[in-house]
Design a protein around this motif. Structure first.
Motif, PDB file in Angstrom:
ATOM      1  N   GLU A  59       0.821  -1.211   0.000  1.00 55.14           N
ATOM      2  CA  GLU A  59       0.000   0.000   0.000  1.00 55.14           C
ATOM      3  C   GLU A  59       0.854   1.261   0.000  1.00 55.14           C
ATOM      4  N   SER A  60       2.167   1.089   0.038  1.00 48.49           N
ATOM      5  CA  SER A  60       3.071   2.240   0.126  1.00 48.49           C
ATOM      6  C   SER A  60       3.428   2.767  -1.256  1.00 48.49           C
ATOM      7  N   LYS A  61       3.918   3.998  -1.274  1.00 48.88           N
ATOM      8  CA  LYS A  61       4.333   4.641  -2.517  1.00 48.88           C
ATOM      9  C   LYS A  61       5.858   4.518  -2.632  1.00 48.88           C
ATOM     10  N   THR A  62       6.342   4.122  -3.796  1.00 51.41           N
ATOM     11  CA  THR A  62       7.778   3.973  -4.022  1.00 51.41           C
ATOM     12  C   THR A  62       8.482   5.312  -3.854  1.00 51.41           C
ATOM     13  N   ILE A  63       9.627   5.277  -3.180  1.00 53.65           N
ATOM     14  CA  ILE A  63      10.431   6.477  -2.965  1.00 53.65           C
ATOM     15  C   ILE A  63      11.501   6.535  -4.048  1.00 53.65           C
ATOM     16  N   GLN A  64      11.640   7.702  -4.687  1.00 50.99           N
ATOM     17  CA  GLN A  64      12.659   7.860  -5.733  1.00 50.99           C
ATOM     18  C   GLN A  64      14.044   7.567  -5.163  1.00 50.99           C
ATOM     19  N   ARG A  65      14.879   6.899  -5.938  1.00 49.77           N
ATOM     20  CA  ARG A  65      16.242   6.590  -5.502  1.00 49.77           C
ATOM     21  C   ARG A  65      17.050   7.866  -5.308  1.00 49.77           C
ATOM     22  N   SER A  66      18.001   7.791  -4.408  1.00 52.68           N
ATOM     23  CA  SER A  66      18.825   8.962  -4.096  1.00 52.68           C
ATOM     24  C   SER A  66      19.747   9.332  -5.247  1.00 52.68           C
ATOM     25  N   PRO A  75       9.741   1.757   1.620  1.00 55.03           N
ATOM     26  CA  PRO A  75       8.683   2.729   1.899  1.00 55.03           C
ATOM     27  C   PRO A  75       7.579   2.221   2.837  1.00 55.03           C
ATOM     28  N   HIS A  76       7.671   0.972   3.291  1.00 54.86           N
ATOM     29  CA  HIS A  76       6.594   0.394   4.098  1.00 54.86           C
ATOM     30  C   HIS A  76       7.101  -0.032   5.473  1.00 54.86           C
ATOM     31  N   ASP A  77       6.174  -0.390   6.335  1.00 56.95           N
ATOM     32  CA  ASP A  77       6.482  -0.859   7.680  1.00 56.95           C
ATOM     33  C   ASP A  77       7.267  -2.178   7.592  1.00 56.95           C
ATOM     34  N   VAL A  78       8.306  -2.327   8.405  1.00 52.26           N
ATOM     35  CA  VAL A  78       9.119  -3.544   8.384  1.00 52.26           C
ATOM     36  C   VAL A  78       8.998  -4.337   9.683  1.00 52.26           C
ATOM     37  N   GLU A  79       8.018  -3.989  10.501  1.00 56.01           N
ATOM     38  CA  GLU A  79       7.808  -4.682  11.770  1.00 56.01           C
ATOM     39  C   GLU A  79       7.655  -6.181  11.529  1.00 56.01           C
ATOM     40  N   GLY A  80       8.474  -6.984  12.179  1.00 54.82           N
ATOM     41  CA  GLY A  80       8.420  -8.437  12.058  1.00 54.82           C
ATOM     42  C   GLY A  80       9.137  -9.002  10.839  1.00 54.82           C
ATOM     43  N   MET A  81       9.730  -8.148  10.004  1.00 56.03           N
ATOM     44  CA  MET A  81      10.394  -8.622   8.786  1.00 56.03           C
ATOM     45  C   MET A  81      11.913  -8.691   8.919  1.00 56.03           C
ATOM     46  N   LEU A  82      12.458  -8.032   9.909  1.00 50.98           N
ATOM     47  CA  LEU A  82      13.919  -7.965  10.016  1.00 50.98           C
ATOM     48  C   LEU A  82      14.474  -9.159  10.791  1.00 50.98           C
ATOM     49  N   ASP A  83      15.763  -9.163  10.997  1.00 49.84           N
ATOM     50  CA  ASP A  83      16.518 -10.313  11.484  1.00 49.84           C
ATOM     51  C   ASP A  83      16.382 -11.443  10.468  1.00 49.84           C
ATOM     52  N   MET A  84      16.932 -11.187   9.281  1.00 49.28           N
ATOM     53  CA  MET A  84      16.848 -12.123   8.163  1.00 49.28           C
ATOM     54  C   MET A  84      17.936 -13.184   8.231  1.00 49.28           C
ATOM     55  N   THR A  85      17.615 -14.326   7.703  1.00 52.00           N
ATOM     56  CA  THR A  85      18.596 -15.394   7.493  1.00 52.00           C
ATOM     57  C   THR A  85      18.441 -15.862   6.050  1.00 52.00           C
ATOM     58  N   LYS A  86      19.331 -16.714   5.606  1.00 52.19           N
ATOM     59  CA  LYS A  86      19.203 -17.241   4.244  1.00 52.19           C
ATOM     60  C   LYS A  86      17.918 -18.049   4.096  1.00 52.19           C
ATOM     61  N   GLU A  87      17.518 -18.720   5.174  1.00 55.28           N
ATOM     62  CA  GLU A  87      16.326 -19.566   5.129  1.00 55.28           C
ATOM     63  C   GLU A  87      15.042 -18.785   5.401  1.00 55.28           C
ATOM     64  N   ASN A  88      15.131 -17.663   6.099  1.00 59.33           N
ATOM     65  CA  ASN A  88      13.941 -16.907   6.490  1.00 59.33           C
ATOM     66  C   ASN A  88      14.119 -15.444   6.103  1.00 59.33           C
ATOM     67  N   ASN A  89      13.572 -15.062   4.951  1.00 58.04           N
ATOM     68  CA  ASN A  89      13.690 -13.706   4.450  1.00 58.04           C
ATOM     69  C   ASN A  89      12.318 -13.266   3.932  1.00 58.04           C
ATOM     70  N   ALA A  90      11.649 -12.411   4.710  1.00 56.41           N
ATOM     71  CA  ALA A  90      10.294 -11.971   4.365  1.00 56.41           C
ATOM     72  C   ALA A  90      10.258 -11.134   3.084  1.00 56.41           C
ATOM     73  N   CYS A  91      11.358 -10.502   2.726  1.00 57.85           N
ATOM     74  CA  CYS A  91      11.383  -9.622   1.548  1.00 57.85           C
ATOM     75  C   CYS A  91      11.185 -10.394   0.245  1.00 57.85           C
ATOM     76  N   THR A  92      11.784 -11.573   0.169  1.00 58.73           N
ATOM     77  CA  THR A  92      11.755 -12.321  -1.088  1.00 58.73           C
ATOM     78  C   THR A  92      10.352 -12.780  -1.469  1.00 58.73           C
ATOM     79  N   GLY A  93       9.442 -12.908  -0.511  1.00 60.64           N
ATOM     80  CA  GLY A  93       8.077 -13.327  -0.808  1.00 60.64           C
ATOM     81  C   GLY A  93       7.379 -12.397  -1.799  1.00 60.64           C
ATOM     82  N   CYS A  94       7.680 -11.108  -1.724  1.00 59.50           N
ATOM     83  CA  CYS A  94       7.039 -10.131  -2.615  1.00 59.50           C
ATOM     84  C   CYS A  94       7.982  -9.579  -3.687  1.00 59.50           C
ATOM     85  N   HIS A  95       9.275  -9.576  -3.414  1.00 55.32           N
ATOM     86  CA  HIS A  95      10.207  -8.886  -4.306  1.00 55.32           C
ATOM     87  C   HIS A  95      10.946  -9.784  -5.301  1.00 55.32           C
TER      88      HIS A  95
END
Length: 174
Positions: A59-66, A75-95
């Protein structure tokens, strides 16, 4: 003749030193730095609370690159998504590229599917790239402490929102 030259040089040096001392200005500790507090005491220093986006992913709007090929900000909330491992990475599900377009997410670029050491294209994301938050950070909504006049220069309009790093890694290298 030598003593006159020496006298003139000595006089000039004395005038320069004296004029330099005359315009010197002293500063209070509170006038230095961005915090405007006593530099010798950290007891009263309280940082401004950082305010991050609470908008849900998708639901977030993309932020222009620096700048061209800069890692995009999150651009979105990352609550519960951090502390990534190779086996557990919440980002890859959407990206992951095969999913990103359907969920309107920024796809992981080709450079993340390339082994820089062996110079080979990989069939899965490089194991050196699983920790997304090493380069990608949430954008704070706080006001900057100092004015920033930097203006990015993009070669193409599309580079404001997409990476082409893998295509020009060796650009200019012969």
């Amino acid at each position: 003749m030598t003593s006159i030259k020496t006298l003139i040089m000595g006089s000039l040096i004395s005038i320069i030193v004296a004029s330099g001392c005359a315009v010197s200005q002293s500063y209070n500790e509170e006038d230095l730095g961005l915090r405007k507090v006593d530099l010798y005491s950290e007891k009263t220093v309280v940082g401004e609370p950082t305010s991050y986006s609470t908008v849900s992913a998708g639901e977030s709007k993309t932020i222009q690159r620096s700048f061209e090929n800069a890692p995009p900000l999150i651009p979105h909330d990352v609550e519960g998504m951090l502390d990534m491992t190779k086996e557990n990475n919440a980002c890859t599900g959407c990206h992951m590229p095969e999913v990103a377009e359907a969920v309107k997410a920024t796809p992981i670029p080709k450079s993340h599917f390339f082994d820089m050491r062996t110079q080979k294209v990989l069939t899965e994301m490089s194991s050196a790239r699983y920790n997304c938050s090493a380069c990608h950070v949430p954008q704070s909504a706080n006001e900057p402490l100092v004015q920033n006049n930097f203006k990015p220069d993009y070669r193409k309009e599309s580079e404001k929102s997409r990476s082409n790093l893998i295509d020009n890694l060796n650009e200019g290298v012969k």
